[in-house]
Write a protein that holds these residues in place. Structure first.
Motif, PDB file in Angstrom:
ATOM      1  N   GLU A 139       0.827  -1.211   0.000  1.00  0.00           N
ATOM      2  CA  GLU A 139       0.000   0.000   0.000  1.00  0.00           C
ATOM      3  C   GLU A 139       0.860   1.260   0.000  1.00  0.00           C
ATOM      4  OE1 GLU A 139      -2.345  -0.608   3.463  1.00  0.00           O
ATOM      5  OE2 GLU A 139      -3.870  -1.825   2.435  1.00  0.00           O
ATOM      6  N   ASN A 140       2.056   1.152   0.597  1.00  0.00           N
ATOM      7  CA  ASN A 140       2.961   2.297   0.676  1.00  0.00           C
ATOM      8  C   ASN A 140       4.089   2.231  -0.355  1.00  0.00           C
ATOM      9  OD1 ASN A 140       2.327   4.022   3.315  1.00  0.00           O
ATOM     10  ND2 ASN A 140       1.887   1.871   3.769  1.00  0.00           N
ATOM     11  N   LYS A 141       3.936   1.279  -1.310  1.00  0.00           N
ATOM     12  CA  LYS A 141       4.913   1.127  -2.402  1.00  0.00           C
ATOM     13  C   LYS A 141       6.339   0.943  -1.878  1.00  0.00           C
ATOM     14  CE  LYS A 141       2.242   3.590  -5.929  1.00  0.00           C
ATOM     15  NZ  LYS A 141       0.971   3.496  -5.188  1.00  0.00           N
ATOM     16  N   PRO A 173       4.995   2.742   7.939  1.00  0.00           N
ATOM     17  CA  PRO A 173       4.395   3.779   8.789  1.00  0.00           C
ATOM     18  C   PRO A 173       3.834   3.183  10.081  1.00  0.00           C
ATOM     19  CG  PRO A 173       2.888   3.210   7.027  1.00  0.00           C
ATOM     20  CD  PRO A 173       4.154   2.442   6.756  1.00  0.00           C
ATOM     21  N   LEU A 174       4.722   2.568  10.862  1.00  0.00           N
ATOM     22  CA  LEU A 174       4.367   1.963  12.143  1.00  0.00           C
ATOM     23  C   LEU A 174       5.329   2.469  13.210  1.00  0.00           C
ATOM     24  CD1 LEU A 174       3.832  -1.835  11.251  1.00  0.00           C
ATOM     25  CD2 LEU A 174       2.062  -0.220  11.969  1.00  0.00           C
ATOM     26  N   PRO A 175       4.895   2.533  14.465  1.00  0.00           N
ATOM     27  CA  PRO A 175       5.831   2.895  15.535  1.00  0.00           C
ATOM     28  C   PRO A 175       6.828   1.763  15.760  1.00  0.00           C
ATOM     29  CG  PRO A 175       3.700   2.295  16.454  1.00  0.00           C
ATOM     30  CD  PRO A 175       3.511   2.350  14.972  1.00  0.00           C
ATOM     31  N   ALA A 176       8.092   2.085  15.806  1.00  0.00           N
ATOM     32  CA  ALA A 176       9.138   1.080  16.000  1.00  0.00           C
ATOM     33  C   ALA A 176       9.374   0.838  17.484  1.00  0.00           C
ATOM     34  CB  ALA A 176      10.428   1.533  15.338  1.00  0.00           C
ATOM     35  N   THR A 177       9.661  -0.421  17.828  1.00  0.00           N
ATOM     36  CA  THR A 177       9.973  -0.749  19.217  1.00  0.00           C
ATOM     37  C   THR A 177      11.454  -0.587  19.524  1.00  0.00           C
ATOM     38  OG1 THR A 177      10.215  -3.098  18.650  1.00  0.00           O
ATOM     39  CG2 THR A 177       8.045  -2.356  19.379  1.00  0.00           C
ATOM     40  N   ARG A 178      12.289  -0.712  18.490  1.00  0.00           N
ATOM     41  CA  ARG A 178      13.730  -0.542  18.691  1.00  0.00           C
ATOM     42  C   ARG A 178      14.415  -0.407  17.336  1.00  0.00           C
ATOM     43  NH1 ARG A 178      16.466  -5.550  17.941  1.00  0.00           N
ATOM     44  NH2 ARG A 178      15.003  -7.283  17.643  1.00  0.00           N
ATOM     45  N   GLU A 181      20.675  -2.946  15.054  1.00  0.00           N
ATOM     46  CA  GLU A 181      22.074  -2.540  14.987  1.00  0.00           C
ATOM     47  C   GLU A 181      22.606  -2.567  13.559  1.00  0.00           C
ATOM     48  OE1 GLU A 181      26.348  -3.918  16.939  1.00  0.00           O
ATOM     49  OE2 GLU A 181      24.472  -4.625  17.789  1.00  0.00           O
ATOM     50  N   MET A 182      22.160  -3.523  12.764  1.00  0.00           N
ATOM     51  CA  MET A 182      22.649  -3.661  11.393  1.00  0.00           C
ATOM     52  C   MET A 182      22.044  -2.634  10.444  1.00  0.00           C
ATOM     53  SD  MET A 182      20.418  -7.015  10.247  1.00  0.00           S
ATOM     54  CE  MET A 182      20.560  -7.805  11.844  1.00  0.00           C
ATOM     55  N   GLY A 183      20.952  -1.989  10.893  1.00  0.00           N
ATOM     56  CA  GLY A 183      20.203  -1.064  10.053  1.00  0.00           C
ATOM     57  C   GLY A 183      18.772  -1.525   9.923  1.00  0.00           C
ATOM     58  N   GLY A 184      17.835  -0.624  10.177  1.00  0.00           N
ATOM     59  CA  GLY A 184      16.424  -0.981  10.156  1.00  0.00           C
ATOM     60  C   GLY A 184      15.811  -0.867  11.541  1.00  0.00           C
ATOM     61  N   VAL A 185      14.594  -1.369  11.682  1.00  0.00           N
ATOM     62  CA  VAL A 185      13.865  -1.252  12.941  1.00  0.00           C
ATOM     63  C   VAL A 185      13.080  -2.531  13.210  1.00  0.00           C
ATOM     64  CG1 VAL A 185      13.613   1.259  12.848  1.00  0.00           C
ATOM     65  CG2 VAL A 185      11.908  -0.189  11.739  1.00  0.00           C
ATOM     66  N   GLU A 196       1.378 -11.156  20.103  1.00  0.00           N
ATOM     67  CA  GLU A 196       2.119 -10.077  19.461  1.00  0.00           C
ATOM     68  C   GLU A 196       3.468 -10.630  19.017  1.00  0.00           C
ATOM     69  OE1 GLU A 196       2.266  -7.019  22.385  1.00  0.00           O
ATOM     70  OE2 GLU A 196       0.400  -6.097  21.705  1.00  0.00           O
ATOM     71  N   ILE A 197       3.800 -10.418  17.771  1.00  0.00           N
ATOM     72  CA  ILE A 197       5.023 -10.977  17.196  1.00  0.00           C
ATOM     73  C   ILE A 197       5.914  -9.847  16.705  1.00  0.00           C
ATOM     74  CG2 ILE A 197       5.941 -12.351  15.272  1.00  0.00           C
ATOM     75  CD1 ILE A 197       3.527 -14.176  15.568  1.00  0.00           C
ATOM     76  N   GLU A 198       7.194  -9.990  16.978  1.00  0.00           N
ATOM     77  CA  GLU A 198       8.147  -8.971  16.548  1.00  0.00           C
ATOM     78  C   GLU A 198       8.546  -9.195  15.091  1.00  0.00           C
ATOM     79  OE1 GLU A 198      11.556  -6.879  18.912  1.00  0.00           O
ATOM     80  OE2 GLU A 198      12.413  -8.677  17.990  1.00  0.00           O
ATOM     81  N   VAL A 199       8.584  -8.112  14.353  1.00  0.00           N
ATOM     82  CA  VAL A 199       9.024  -8.128  12.960  1.00  0.00           C
ATOM     83  C   VAL A 199      10.314  -7.321  12.863  1.00  0.00           C
ATOM     84  CG1 VAL A 199       8.482  -7.451  10.589  1.00  0.00           C
ATOM     85  CG2 VAL A 199       6.667  -8.320  12.088  1.00  0.00           C
ATOM     86  N   ASP A 200      11.390  -7.979  12.443  1.00  0.00           N
ATOM     87  CA  ASP A 200      12.646  -7.271  12.191  1.00  0.00           C
ATOM     88  C   ASP A 200      12.641  -6.801  10.741  1.00  0.00           C
ATOM     89  OD1 ASP A 200      13.440  -7.705  14.746  1.00  0.00           O
ATOM     90  OD2 ASP A 200      15.085  -9.075  14.281  1.00  0.00           O
ATOM     91  N   TRP A 201      12.601  -5.496  10.563  1.00  0.00           N
ATOM     92  CA  TRP A 201      12.493  -4.865   9.241  1.00  0.00           C
ATOM     93  C   TRP A 201      13.887  -4.372   8.873  1.00  0.00           C
ATOM     94  CZ3 TRP A 201       8.415  -5.484   6.281  1.00  0.00           C
ATOM     95  CH2 TRP A 201       8.179  -4.639   5.202  1.00  0.00           C
TER      96      TRP A 201
END
Length: 302
Positions: A139-141, A173-178, A181-185, A196-201
């Motif tokens: 949706e956000n391309k 467009p989501l609030p990040a929890t952390r 270190e390698m880059g990303g959130v 609730e499941i964590e997604v490493d983006w």
């Protein structure tokens, strides 16, 4: 005895960010070594970024290595706390605690993030969450592709995994929890009514950025339409990660009949490392052989 290396990350200007098993972090400057013998190979940025942890020390493709003693004794200690924080800690104790409580309250409210021991997730829950974030990305391309443990599930190797990993080109467009270190959130996404499941983006911002961008550009899709890193690029990413579980994943991928095009893996490596590709190709040939030996033993029941 000096501590072993737990993780390593290549930085700009030929430096390494090294985390040791005792929790200490040190920055090691490789530049003085770049004019010495075989270490001149590391002038290639792609090869330099392929550093990984092996047996408590670090190693690059082709057998180039530095011991944990050298890294610890000659590395520059990195403070985890901003300069001056120690002196101000006691004076601002009550105020700092108040701010901490307020910030935690804000985080809980907006992300519903809960600190807890990470537990393995089921394939079904992982795929449900993956579908949600892929839909939002589309949706956000934003280009993204599944990788990590859930990708291994998709390719047929079910092993424990605590989160859902994606390679991506930009943030959701989501609030990040952390921050990663390698880059990303990292994000927390609902699965079902209560989980609730964590997604490493993952958006690499280090020396492996080019590799991950190439892997993302070459992504394919699962039968359910989820974008996923190809088996060939998974082999390369697992090789560069170099952790024990990555080695297991890599060898499983190579052992599966018809799953990995080994010649395509070599083509990708040649494209990444150019004239320095001899050493990672030699490593890969050894891994091919190891996978074949393991497969033969399995077939013979040994």
């Amino acid at each position: 005895m000096n501590p072993y290396v737990e993780s390593v990350r290549a930085l700009d200007d030929y430096e390494l960010d090294v985390l040791f098993e005792n929790g200490e972090r040190r920055r090691f400057d490789v530049k003085p070594y770049l004019g010495r013998g075989i270490f001149t190979r590391l002038r290639n940025r792609g090869l330099f970024g392929a550093v990984r942890v092996v047996a408590g020390s670090i190693e690059w493709p082709g057998g180039l290595d530095l011991s944990y003693d050298t890294l610890y004794l000659r590395g520059e200690a990195v403070s985890e706390r901003p300069e001056g924080a120690a002196q101000n800690k006691q004076a601002s104790g009550m105020e700092g605690q108040s701010l901490k409580n307020r910030d935690q309250s804000v985080m809980d409210k907006h992300t519903r993030y809960k600190s807890s021991v990470r537990q393995s997730i089921s394939t079904a829950d992982g795929l449900e969450v993956a579908g949600k974030v892929v839909k939002m990305a589309q949706e956000n391309k934003i280009e993204c592709a599944l990788c990590g443990g859930l990708a291994m599930h998709a390719y047929g190797f079910t092993r424990a995994t605590a989160n859902v990993d994606f390679v991506a080109e930009a943030r959701l467009p989501l609030p990040a929890t952390r921050e990663l270190e390698m880059g990303g959130v990292a994000y927390t996404v609902q699965a079902g009514e209560e989980k609730e499941i964590e997604v490493d983006w993952i958006i690499r911002a280090d020396e492996k950025k080019e590799v991950y961008e190439a892997a993302l550009a070459g992504a394919t899709s699962t039968d359910d339409g989820l974008p996923i890193i190809t088996p060939e690029w998974m082999v390369i990413l697992k090789y560069l990660a170099g952790r024990g579980k990555d080695q297991i994943d890599l060898l499983w991928l190579l052992r599966e009949e018809g799953l990995v095009d080994r010649e395509l893996v070599k083509q990708h490596i040649n494209g990444l490392f150019g004239r320095y590709s001899f050493w990672p190709l030699a490593d890969m040939d050894n891994l091919f052989l190891e996978a074949d030996v393991m497969k033969a033993r399995d077939q013979n029941g040994k």
